[in-house]
Design an enzyme around this catalytic site. Structure first.
Site, PDB file in Angstrom:
ATOM      1  N   GLU A 163     -13.946  -2.527  -1.945  1.00  0.00           N
ATOM      2  CA  GLU A 163     -14.164  -2.688  -0.499  1.00  0.00           C
ATOM      3  C   GLU A 163     -15.542  -2.160  -0.101  1.00  0.00           C
ATOM      4  O   GLU A 163     -15.893  -1.008  -0.400  1.00  0.00           O
ATOM      5  CB  GLU A 163     -13.063  -1.942   0.274  1.00  0.00           C
ATOM      6  CG  GLU A 163     -13.228  -2.014   1.781  1.00  0.00           C
ATOM      7  CD  GLU A 163     -11.963  -1.655   2.574  1.00  0.00           C
ATOM      8  OE1 GLU A 163     -10.886  -1.449   1.955  1.00  0.00           O
ATOM      9  OE2 GLU A 163     -12.066  -1.588   3.801  1.00  0.00           O
ATOM     10  N   ASP A 166       0.831  -1.201   0.000  1.00  0.00           N
ATOM     11  CA  ASP A 166       0.000   0.000   0.000  1.00  0.00           C
ATOM     12  C   ASP A 166       0.862   1.246   0.000  1.00  0.00           C
ATOM     13  O   ASP A 166       1.884   1.315   0.689  1.00  0.00           O
ATOM     14  CB  ASP A 166      -0.870   0.041   1.270  1.00  0.00           C
ATOM     15  CG  ASP A 166      -2.296  -0.412   1.025  1.00  0.00           C
ATOM     16  OD1 ASP A 166      -2.742  -0.416  -0.140  1.00  0.00           O
ATOM     17  OD2 ASP A 166      -2.953  -0.754   2.020  1.00  0.00           O
ATOM     18  N   GLU A 199      -5.519   4.301  -3.470  1.00  0.00           N
ATOM     19  CA  GLU A 199      -6.964   4.443  -3.262  1.00  0.00           C
ATOM     20  C   GLU A 199      -7.509   5.631  -4.049  1.00  0.00           C
ATOM     21  O   GLU A 199      -7.058   6.765  -3.847  1.00  0.00           O
ATOM     22  CB  GLU A 199      -7.260   4.685  -1.771  1.00  0.00           C
ATOM     23  CG  GLU A 199      -6.848   3.529  -0.875  1.00  0.00           C
ATOM     24  CD  GLU A 199      -7.183   3.783   0.587  1.00  0.00           C
ATOM     25  OE1 GLU A 199      -7.848   4.802   0.913  1.00  0.00           O
ATOM     26  OE2 GLU A 199      -6.776   2.955   1.427  1.00  0.00           O
TER      27      GLU A 199
HETATM   28  O1  KIV Z   1      -4.774  -2.028   4.133  1.00  0.00           O
HETATM   29  C1  KIV Z   1      -5.414  -3.056   3.848  1.00  0.00           C
HETATM   30  O2  KIV Z   1      -5.320  -4.111   4.519  1.00  0.00           O
HETATM   31  C2  KIV Z   1      -6.308  -3.006   2.686  1.00  0.00           C
HETATM   32  C3  KIV Z   1      -7.242  -4.149   2.455  1.00  0.00           C
HETATM   33  C4  KIV Z   1      -8.257  -4.290   3.525  1.00  0.00           C
HETATM   34  C5  KIV Z   1      -7.849  -4.139   1.106  1.00  0.00           C
HETATM   35  O3  KIV Z   1      -6.253  -2.056   1.955  1.00  0.00           O
HETATM   36 NA    NA Z   2      -5.079  -0.288   2.755  1.00  0.00          NA
END
Ligand code: KIV
Ligand code: NA
Length: 263
Positions: free
Chosen positions: A181, A84, A114
């Protein structure tokens, strides 16, 4: 077995085979996940909440993400590792280029960001430089303060159409995967059919190409677990057993069921 690549995942979508993702944060879990048949590891910025005790993902830093991507990488050289990008580290395409470089050099095979249409140029630029991108639509937790809480998205017609249009645009821009999500089942099914990239659902019903859950939820570590999650440890003897059950249930179309889904 061969390492998982985006080609593996595309082939699975084409053949109608579900794949499994777990959000996890450390080397031993990463090692167990692969042995249990998990194809994709997400080093999620959810670590801000699940590991570090913050009440959202907003405080998570690049340094924290890099630390955990490196740990997961050391535990697993077979699954595809997705990292991420934290809050406000990809607000411009230029920032995204610099920060995605660091996530990739820490050991990720792909970055996740995102947002919708505004990210199309960023997705295209990253792709041209060799950085695969997973997009993330619906309940995007970095926007929790704009949503006024962690709430299901895409319930009204206008919002649902926006999500579908964003997904198509990001697909055309070259996004490689899409996390959906907390959106209604039917919308996730529609998006999955409309885009060429594989979709990964969490609280999005069973019609996406894959599922993702957070390891803390799988293992019953979350005090108030979300409706869409499931504690697989209660039906298993140990952690690898819980992971194997999760994998088997996703692949058999048995998880999620109605009780985990938003209508
Ligand atoms: O940060 C995370 O774990 C996520 C998932 C829940 C998709 O973005
Ligand atoms: Na995330």
């Amino acid at each position: 077995s061969q390492p998982i690549t985006i080609n593996t995942l595309r082939k699975m979508k084409a053949e109608g085979d579900k794949f499994v993702t777990v959000a996890l944060y450390d080397a031993p879990m990463a090692a167990m996940a692969r042995k249990s048949g998990v194809e994709v590891l997400l080093v999620g910025d959810s670590l801000g909440m699940t590991v570090l005790g913050y009440d959202s993902t907003i405080p998570v830093t690049m340094e924290q993400m890099i630390y955990h991507v490196e740990a997961v990488k050391r535990g697993n050289n077979k699954s595809l590792i997705m990292g991420d990008m934290p809050f406000m580290t990809y607000a411009t395409a230029e920032q995204a280029m610099v920060n995605a470089t660091r996530i990739m050099q820490a050991g990720a095979h792909m970055v996740k960001i995102e947002g919708g249409a505004w990210l199309a140029d960023t997705v295209r630029m990253l792709g041209e430089c060799g950085i695969p991108v997973c997009a993330h639509l619906g309940l995007t937790p970095q926007s929790v303060n704009k949503f006024g809480g962690f709430r299901v998205q895409g319930r009204d017609q206008a919002q649902a159409e926006q999500i579908l249009e964003d997904a198509k645009l990001l697909d055309r821009a070259g996004a490689d995967l899409l996390v959906l999500e907390c959106v209604p089942n039917a919308l996730a099914a529609k998006v999955t059919a409309a885009v060429s990239m594989p979709t990964i659902g969490i609280g999005a019903g069973r019609d996406t190409n894959a599922q993702v859950l957070v390891i803390n939820d799988i293992l019953g570590l979350t005090p108030q677990p979300p409706k869409f999650s499931k504690n697989f440890l209660v039906e298993a003897e140990d952690i690898p057993g819980a992971l194997r059950k999760y994998v088997a249930d996703v692949k058999a179309g048995m998880f999620p069921d109605e009780s985990h889904t938003f209508g």
